[in-house]
Design a protein around this motif. Structure first.
Motif, mmCIF file in Angstrom:
data_model
loop_
_atom_site.group_PDB
_atom_site.id
_atom_site.type_symbol
_atom_site.label_atom_id
_atom_site.label_comp_id
_atom_site.label_asym_id
_atom_site.label_seq_id
_atom_site.Cartn_x
_atom_site.Cartn_y
_atom_site.Cartn_z
ATOM 1 N N MET A 321 31.763 -12.152 -6.035
ATOM 2 C CA MET A 321 31.816 -11.137 -7.084
ATOM 3 C C MET A 321 32.799 -11.600 -8.163
ATOM 4 O O MET A 321 33.963 -11.854 -7.860
ATOM 5 N N PRO A 322 32.370 -11.715 -9.421
ATOM 6 C CA PRO A 322 33.194 -12.378 -10.435
ATOM 7 C C PRO A 322 34.294 -11.519 -11.060
ATOM 8 O O PRO A 322 35.267 -12.061 -11.567
ATOM 9 N N ASP A 323 34.139 -10.193 -11.073
ATOM 10 C CA ASP A 323 35.087 -9.344 -11.798
ATOM 11 C C ASP A 323 35.587 -8.234 -10.889
ATOM 12 O O ASP A 323 34.800 -7.442 -10.360
ATOM 13 N N LEU A 324 36.908 -8.170 -10.724
ATOM 14 C CA LEU A 324 37.511 -7.161 -9.848
ATOM 15 C C LEU A 324 37.183 -5.743 -10.301
ATOM 16 O O LEU A 324 36.995 -4.839 -9.487
ATOM 17 N N ARG A 325 37.072 -5.546 -11.599
ATOM 18 C CA ARG A 325 36.856 -4.194 -12.116
ATOM 19 C C ARG A 325 35.515 -3.611 -11.715
ATOM 20 O O ARG A 325 35.350 -2.387 -11.648
ATOM 21 N N ASP A 326 34.523 -4.479 -11.438
ATOM 22 C CA ASP A 326 33.212 -3.985 -11.021
ATOM 23 C C ASP A 326 33.278 -3.201 -9.718
ATOM 24 O O ASP A 326 32.435 -2.342 -9.455
ATOM 25 N N LEU A 327 34.289 -3.498 -8.894
ATOM 26 C CA LEU A 327 34.418 -2.800 -7.618
ATOM 27 C C LEU A 327 34.684 -1.311 -7.798
ATOM 28 O O LEU A 327 34.447 -0.524 -6.877
ATOM 29 N N PHE A 328 35.180 -0.935 -8.975
ATOM 30 C CA PHE A 328 35.589 0.454 -9.198
ATOM 31 C C PHE A 328 34.751 1.164 -10.263
ATOM 32 O O PHE A 328 35.061 2.293 -10.637
ATOM 33 N N GLU A 329 33.685 0.499 -10.747
ATOM 34 C CA GLU A 329 32.874 1.083 -11.824
ATOM 35 C C GLU A 329 31.917 2.158 -11.327
ATOM 36 O O GLU A 329 31.516 3.028 -12.070
ATOM 37 N N GLY A 330 31.494 2.069 -10.073
ATOM 38 C CA GLY A 330 30.525 3.038 -9.561
ATOM 39 C C GLY A 330 29.122 2.822 -10.082
ATOM 40 O O GLY A 330 28.334 3.781 -10.161
ATOM 41 N N ASP A 331 28.771 1.593 -10.451
ATOM 42 C CA ASP A 331 27.436 1.274 -10.956
ATOM 43 C C ASP A 331 26.484 1.145 -9.762
ATOM 44 O O ASP A 331 26.645 0.260 -8.918
ATOM 45 N N ALA A 332 25.464 2.014 -9.694
ATOM 46 C CA ALA A 332 24.552 2.005 -8.549
ATOM 47 C C ALA A 332 23.767 0.704 -8.465
ATOM 48 O O ALA A 332 23.423 0.248 -7.372
ATOM 49 N N ARG A 333 23.470 0.093 -9.615
ATOM 50 C CA ARG A 333 22.737 -1.185 -9.591
ATOM 51 C C ARG A 333 23.591 -2.275 -8.958
ATOM 52 O O ARG A 333 23.098 -3.089 -8.174
ATOM 53 N N TRP A 334 24.860 -2.314 -9.323
ATOM 54 C CA TRP A 334 25.782 -3.295 -8.737
ATOM 55 C C TRP A 334 25.904 -3.081 -7.231
ATOM 56 O O TRP A 334 25.886 -4.031 -6.448
ATOM 57 N N LEU A 335 26.007 -1.805 -6.833
ATOM 58 C CA LEU A 335 26.171 -1.502 -5.412
ATOM 59 C C LEU A 335 24.908 -1.854 -4.633
ATOM 60 O O LEU A 335 24.982 -2.304 -3.486
ATOM 61 N N THR A 336 23.735 -1.670 -5.244
ATOM 62 C CA THR A 336 22.495 -2.047 -4.577
ATOM 63 C C THR A 336 22.459 -3.552 -4.315
ATOM 64 O O THR A 336 21.982 -4.014 -3.278
ATOM 65 N N HIS A 337 23.004 -4.328 -5.258
ATOM 66 C CA HIS A 337 22.998 -5.785 -5.114
ATOM 67 C C HIS A 337 24.035 -6.266 -4.106
ATOM 68 O O HIS A 337 23.736 -7.083 -3.234
ATOM 69 N N TYR A 338 25.258 -5.764 -4.212
ATOM 70 C CA TYR A 338 26.352 -6.275 -3.386
ATOM 71 C C TYR A 338 26.618 -5.435 -2.138
ATOM 72 O O TYR A 338 27.362 -5.869 -1.262
ATOM 73 N N GLY A 339 26.027 -4.235 -2.070
ATOM 74 C CA GLY A 339 26.324 -3.350 -0.947
ATOM 75 C C GLY A 339 25.643 -3.773 0.346
ATOM 76 O O GLY A 339 24.831 -4.701 0.385
ATOM 77 N N PHE A 340 25.983 -3.060 1.422
ATOM 78 C CA PHE A 340 25.483 -3.376 2.752
ATOM 79 C C PHE A 340 24.700 -2.195 3.301
ATOM 80 O O PHE A 340 24.975 -1.039 2.990
ATOM 81 N N GLN A 341 23.705 -2.493 4.136
ATOM 82 C CA GLN A 341 22.944 -1.445 4.794
ATOM 83 C C GLN A 341 23.868 -0.652 5.719
ATOM 84 O O GLN A 341 24.813 -1.207 6.290
ATOM 85 N N PRO A 342 23.589 0.657 5.888
ATOM 86 C CA PRO A 342 24.483 1.490 6.702
ATOM 87 C C PRO A 342 24.667 0.982 8.125
ATOM 88 O O PRO A 342 25.710 1.215 8.727
ATOM 89 N N LEU A 343 23.681 0.288 8.691
ATOM 90 C CA LEU A 343 23.798 -0.182 10.067
ATOM 91 C C LEU A 343 24.332 -1.600 10.158
ATOM 92 O O LEU A 343 24.397 -2.171 11.249
ATOM 93 N N ASP A 344 24.708 -2.201 9.010
ATOM 94 C CA ASP A 344 25.292 -3.549 9.026
ATOM 95 C C ASP A 344 26.770 -3.484 9.389
ATOM 96 O O ASP A 344 27.643 -3.871 8.622
ATOM 97 N N ARG A 345 27.062 -2.984 10.576
ATOM 98 C CA ARG A 345 28.460 -2.851 10.981
ATOM 99 C C ARG A 345 28.940 -4.187 11.541
ATOM 100 O O ARG A 345 28.315 -4.759 12.421
ATOM 101 N N PRO A 346 30.070 -4.673 11.037
ATOM 102 C CA PRO A 346 30.543 -6.002 11.460
ATOM 103 C C PRO A 346 31.145 -5.976 12.860
ATOM 104 O O PRO A 346 31.788 -5.023 13.269
ATOM 105 N N SER A 347 30.911 -7.052 13.579
ATOM 106 C CA SER A 347 31.557 -7.265 14.871
ATOM 107 C C SER A 347 31.601 -8.757 15.127
ATOM 108 O O SER A 347 30.769 -9.509 14.618
ATOM 109 N N LEU A 348 32.554 -9.193 15.916
ATOM 110 C CA LEU A 348 32.667 -10.624 16.197
ATOM 111 C C LEU A 348 31.503 -11.089 17.062
ATOM 112 O O LEU A 348 31.100 -12.244 17.001
ATOM 113 N N ALA A 349 30.941 -10.188 17.870
ATOM 114 C CA ALA A 349 29.824 -10.568 18.723
ATOM 115 C C ALA A 349 28.508 -10.584 17.939
ATOM 116 O O ALA A 349 27.705 -11.497 18.059
ATOM 117 N N GLY A 350 28.291 -9.544 17.110
ATOM 118 C CA GLY A 350 27.024 -9.445 16.388
ATOM 119 C C GLY A 350 27.015 -10.095 15.027
ATOM 120 O O GLY A 350 25.955 -10.225 14.413
#
Length: 354
Positions: A321-350
Motif C-alpha cells: 500500500m503506497p500511501d499511509l493516509r489511504d488507511l484512514f480515508e474510508g474509501d469502499a473501493r480501496w477497502l474492496t481491493h486491499y481488504g480481507f474476507q471475513p473468514l480469512d482469520r490468520p493463524s500460524l497453522a492455517g
C-alpha cells in the motif's frame, strides 16, 4: 385406441402437454372413461369380455403416462445440468453477506497477535487518554527534558488541579501499567491507537503501534534479536529475515537500537528478505534501569528488553500500500481491493495471509 393414445403420450414434449393427453384419455369426459361408462348397458357376457379389456387399457395408459413423465423429468434435469454447470475452480461471486471486508489494519493486528502468542506473549491494553506521568515521566522523560520534543503531543484542557491529560503518543504507558501491577516475569505486547500532531504521506495524526516488553532476571540482547527475527520471518513470510541493529537513542531504553531488515528496492516496490539494501522497520533496546526503578522493580535484580513498530507501516510493507493516509480515508473501493474476507482469520497453522 390404445396405439393412438400411446403415440400422443410419446409425442408430449413437456409435463403440461402430457397432462392434456391424460385428461383427454382418463379424465371424467375422456375417451377411455366414456368407454368405461358403457359397461353398465352391456350384457353380462359382453361385460366379462369388455371389462378386463377396458381396465387393461386404462392401466396401460396410466403406466405409459407415468413412464413418459419420468423421462421428461430426467431430460429436464440433464438440460439443467448442462446449462447451469458451474466452474468450481473460479472464485465465488460475492453475495450480500460477503461484500464486507476486514480492514488491513485489523487483519495485521490479528496476524502479529497470532505470531507473538505463539512466542509466549499475551496482549495487554490501556486507555487512549493518559497522564503525563505514565506517558512521559515514568518512561524517563523528566519535566523539561528535550526528549519530550520528539513527540508532538495532543494535550487536553487543563483540569482544576493544574494537570493536563493527553492522547497517548505511544503504547509504552501500557508497559508501565503492566510493570506497576505485575511482578516479573513479564512477556506482553501492547497494540493500540496512538496520536501525534503530524500529517503527511507517511504520518497521520492517529496511527497504530505495537510494542513489546519482556522483563525477567536473565533476558539479554540476544533474546531481543531472536524474538524480532522470528517475528519478521513469520510476519513477512520469508525464510531469511536478515536484520541489522544500529545504535540509537530512546529515553526509555539503554542501549537503544534502530532495527533494519534486508530488502531489495525496484520500480515494482520493496522485496523483503533479499537484496543488498536495508530498510528501517522498528526501534528497540534494553529497558532503562530508571524505568524499572520508576515501576518499583529493582534494576539490580531485573532487566528486560522492549521494542515498538507501526502497525500501519508494516501493513503497507507487506501488502504493497503506497500511501499511509489511504488507511484512514474510508474509501469502499480501496477497502474492496486491499481488504480481507471475513473468514480469512490468520493463524500460524492455517496461514497468516491469503
Amino acid at each position: 385406441m390404445q396405439a393412438s393414445i400411446e403415440a400422443e403420450i410419446a409425442a408430449a414434449r413437456d409435463e403440461a402437454s402430457l397432462d392434456e393427453v391424460r385428461v383427454a384419455a382418463l379424465g371424467k369426459k375422456g375417451s377411455v372413461s366414456e368407454r368405461m361408462k358403457t359397461l353398465g348397458a352391456m350384457s353380462p357376457d359382453e361385460r366379462k369380455v369388455m371389462g378386463p379389456a377396458l381396465n387393461g387399457l386404462k392401466q396401460a395408459i396410466t403406466e405409459a403416462i407415468g413412464a413418459r413423465r419420468e423421462a421428461l423429468k430426467t431430460a429436464a434435469l440433464e438440460r439443467q445440468l448442462v446449462e447451469e454447470r458451474l466452474d468450481v475452480t473460479l472464485d465465488p461471486r460475492p453475495t450480500g453477506l460477503a461484500r464486507g471486508r476486514i480492514h488491513p489494519i485489523s487483519q495485521v493486528w490479528e496476524e502479529l497477535s497470532a505470531i507473538f502468542a505463539d512466542l509466549g506473549f499475551r496482549v495487554a491494553e490501556g486507555p487512549d487518554i493518559e497522564t503525563d506521568d505514565l506517558n512521559f515521566t515514568k518512561l524517563n522523560f523528566p519535566e523539561g527534558h528535550p526528549a519530550r520534543d520528539m513527540h508532538d503531543t495532543f494535550f487536553l484542557p487543563q483540569r482544576p488541579d493544574g494537570t493536563r491529560r493527553l492522547l497517548r503518543t505511544h503504547t509504552s504507558p501500557v508497559q508501565i501499567r503492566t510493570m506497576l501491577k505485575q511482578k516479573p516475569p513479564i512477556r506482553i505486547i501492547a497494540p493500540g491507537r496512538t496520536y501525534r500532531c503530524d500529517s503527511d504521506q507517511t504520518h497521520t495524526p492517529m496511527f497504530h503501534q505495537v510494542e513489546g516488553l519482556v522483563v525477567d532476571k536473565e533476558s539479554h540482547v540476544g533474546h531481543l534479536k531472536w524474538v524480532l527475527t522470528e517475528f519478521c520471518r513469520a510476519f513477512f513470510e520469508v525464510e531469511d529475515a536478515a536484520m541489522r541493529f544500529r545504535p540509537s537513542y530512546f529515553p526509555f531504553t539503554e542501549p537503544s537500537y534502530e532495527v533494519d531488515i534486508r530488502c531489495r528496492r525496484s520500480a515494482d516496490g520493496i522485496e523483503l528478505g533479499v537484496g543488498d539494501d536495508w530498510l528501517e522497520i522498528l526501534g528497540s533496546g534494553m529497558v532503562h534501569p530508571n524505568v524499572l526503578a520508576n515501576c518499583g522493580l529493582d534494576p539490580d535484580v531485573y532487566q528486560g528488553f522492549a521494542w515498538g513498530m507501526g502497525i500501519d507501516r508494516i501493513a503497507m510493507l507487506k501488502y504493497g500500500m503506497p500511501d499511509l493516509r489511504d488507511l484512514f480515508e474510508g474509501d469502499a473501493r480501496w477497502l474492496t481491493h486491499y481488504g480481507f474476507q471475513p473468514l480469512d482469520r490468520p493463524s500460524l497453522a492455517g496461514g497468516l495471509s491469503r
